[in-house]
Design a protein around this motif. Sequence first.
Motif, mmCIF file in Angstrom:
data_model
loop_
_atom_site.group_PDB
_atom_site.id
_atom_site.type_symbol
_atom_site.label_atom_id
_atom_site.label_comp_id
_atom_site.label_asym_id
_atom_site.label_seq_id
_atom_site.Cartn_x
_atom_site.Cartn_y
_atom_site.Cartn_z
ATOM 1 N N GLU A 1 0.825 -1.204 0.000
ATOM 2 C CA GLU A 1 0.000 0.000 0.000
ATOM 3 C C GLU A 1 0.860 1.255 0.000
ATOM 4 O O GLU A 1 1.970 1.275 0.540
ATOM 5 C CB GLU A 1 -0.945 0.020 1.206
ATOM 6 N N PHE A 2 0.317 2.281 -0.596
ATOM 7 C CA PHE A 2 0.961 3.585 -0.646
ATOM 8 C C PHE A 2 0.968 4.215 0.741
ATOM 9 O O PHE A 2 -0.020 4.129 1.477
ATOM 10 C CB PHE A 2 0.197 4.481 -1.624
ATOM 11 N N VAL A 3 2.089 4.839 1.082
ATOM 12 C CA VAL A 3 2.199 5.528 2.362
ATOM 13 C C VAL A 3 2.334 7.045 2.164
ATOM 14 O O VAL A 3 1.561 7.829 2.711
ATOM 15 C CB VAL A 3 3.405 5.014 3.170
ATOM 16 N N ALA A 4 3.342 7.446 1.373
ATOM 17 C CA ALA A 4 3.592 8.874 1.178
ATOM 18 C C ALA A 4 4.438 9.064 -0.064
ATOM 19 O O ALA A 4 5.145 8.137 -0.487
ATOM 20 C CB ALA A 4 4.296 9.479 2.392
ATOM 21 N N ALA A 5 4.386 10.265 -0.629
ATOM 22 C CA ALA A 5 5.214 10.595 -1.781
ATOM 23 C C ALA A 5 5.535 12.081 -1.752
ATOM 24 O O ALA A 5 4.795 12.880 -1.169
ATOM 25 C CB ALA A 5 4.509 10.230 -3.085
ATOM 26 N N ILE A 6 6.635 12.421 -2.416
ATOM 27 C CA ILE A 6 7.055 13.812 -2.490
ATOM 28 C C ILE A 6 7.594 14.083 -3.885
ATOM 29 O O ILE A 6 8.329 13.257 -4.439
ATOM 30 C CB ILE A 6 8.103 14.139 -1.389
ATOM 31 N N THR A 7 7.228 15.208 -4.461
ATOM 32 C CA THR A 7 7.660 15.537 -5.807
ATOM 33 C C THR A 7 9.147 15.890 -5.844
ATOM 34 O O THR A 7 9.778 16.100 -4.804
ATOM 35 C CB THR A 7 6.833 16.704 -6.360
ATOM 36 N N GLY B 1 -0.941 13.191 9.319
ATOM 37 C CA GLY B 1 -0.839 13.781 10.645
ATOM 38 C C GLY B 1 0.153 13.084 11.558
ATOM 39 O O GLY B 1 0.501 13.613 12.618
ATOM 40 N N ARG B 2 0.612 11.906 11.171
ATOM 41 C CA ARG B 2 1.591 11.173 11.991
ATOM 42 C C ARG B 2 2.929 11.011 11.268
ATOM 43 O O ARG B 2 3.977 11.018 11.910
ATOM 44 C CB ARG B 2 1.051 9.782 12.349
ATOM 45 N N PHE B 3 2.891 10.849 9.958
ATOM 46 C CA PHE B 3 4.101 10.637 9.165
ATOM 47 C C PHE B 3 4.399 11.896 8.354
ATOM 48 O O PHE B 3 3.480 12.597 7.906
ATOM 49 C CB PHE B 3 3.921 9.472 8.200
ATOM 50 N N THR B 4 5.689 12.142 8.124
ATOM 51 C CA THR B 4 6.114 13.265 7.293
ATOM 52 C C THR B 4 7.203 12.793 6.342
ATOM 53 O O THR B 4 8.191 12.182 6.772
ATOM 54 C CB THR B 4 6.660 14.416 8.147
ATOM 55 N N ILE B 5 7.010 13.078 5.064
ATOM 56 C CA ILE B 5 8.021 12.748 4.060
ATOM 57 C C ILE B 5 8.801 14.012 3.726
ATOM 58 O O ILE B 5 8.235 15.118 3.675
ATOM 59 C CB ILE B 5 7.382 12.137 2.799
ATOM 60 N N ALA B 6 10.102 13.855 3.536
ATOM 61 C CA ALA B 6 10.962 14.981 3.179
ATOM 62 C C ALA B 6 12.103 14.451 2.318
ATOM 63 O O ALA B 6 12.354 13.248 2.283
ATOM 64 C CB ALA B 6 11.502 15.648 4.442
ATOM 65 N N ARG B 7 12.786 15.361 1.646
ATOM 66 C CA ARG B 7 13.912 14.947 0.815
ATOM 67 C C ARG B 7 15.009 15.989 0.878
ATOM 68 O O ARG B 7 14.758 17.174 1.092
ATOM 69 C CB ARG B 7 13.467 14.695 -0.620
ATOM 70 N N GLY C 1 10.325 18.853 -4.051
ATOM 71 C CA GLY C 1 9.884 18.874 -2.660
ATOM 72 C C GLY C 1 8.701 19.772 -2.379
ATOM 73 O O GLY C 1 8.311 19.928 -1.222
ATOM 74 N N ASP C 2 8.112 20.342 -3.418
ATOM 75 C CA ASP C 2 7.027 21.308 -3.200
ATOM 76 C C ASP C 2 5.717 20.661 -2.778
ATOM 77 O O ASP C 2 4.905 21.300 -2.109
ATOM 78 C CB ASP C 2 6.788 22.124 -4.468
ATOM 79 N N SER C 3 5.506 19.430 -3.184
ATOM 80 C CA SER C 3 4.231 18.781 -2.886
ATOM 81 C C SER C 3 4.464 17.430 -2.236
ATOM 82 O O SER C 3 5.353 16.687 -2.650
ATOM 83 C CB SER C 3 3.414 18.597 -4.161
ATOM 84 N N ALA C 4 3.652 17.137 -1.229
ATOM 85 C CA ALA C 4 3.713 15.852 -0.545
ATOM 86 C C ALA C 4 2.309 15.268 -0.478
ATOM 87 O O ALA C 4 1.316 16.004 -0.400
ATOM 88 C CB ALA C 4 4.290 16.009 0.853
ATOM 89 N N TYR C 5 2.246 13.948 -0.493
ATOM 90 C CA TYR C 5 0.976 13.239 -0.508
ATOM 91 C C TYR C 5 1.053 12.130 0.537
ATOM 92 O O TYR C 5 2.100 11.517 0.725
ATOM 93 C CB TYR C 5 0.727 12.632 -1.887
#
Length: 122
Positions: A46-52, A66-72, A55-59
């Motif tokens: 399953e999909f968890v998170a993605a970032i363009t 609200g619990r997980f944060t994706i960054a690059r 880095g401008d957009s995160a999904y």
Amino acid sequence: QVQLVESGGALVQAGGSLRLSCAASGRTFSGYTMGWFRQAPGKEREFVAAITGNGDSAYYADSVKGRFTIARDNAKNTVFLQMNRLKAEDTAVYFCAATTRGVTLGELYDYWGQGTQVTASS
């Protein structure tokens, strides 16, 4: 070709935090949307998170919002997944992946890491 190597998986108590890292090598890292997926035993990936790429957009999946944060960090060719308030149901193998073709659909990701185990014990 893009090579991806995840790290940071561990056994933690429910309510705890972990930060996963995914180091990329190969072609221009910033040209790829990076995603995190997970697969628990007996369940589909399953999909968890993605970032363009810039880095401008995160999904996020609703289950982690609200619990997980994706960054690059494009200078270091690395993508991160900060996981807070972990729940037992977050237990899975977590994979990072790279794509130029989509965001949430695993089928559109071209490159995958080998995965790292996250276990949240209740």
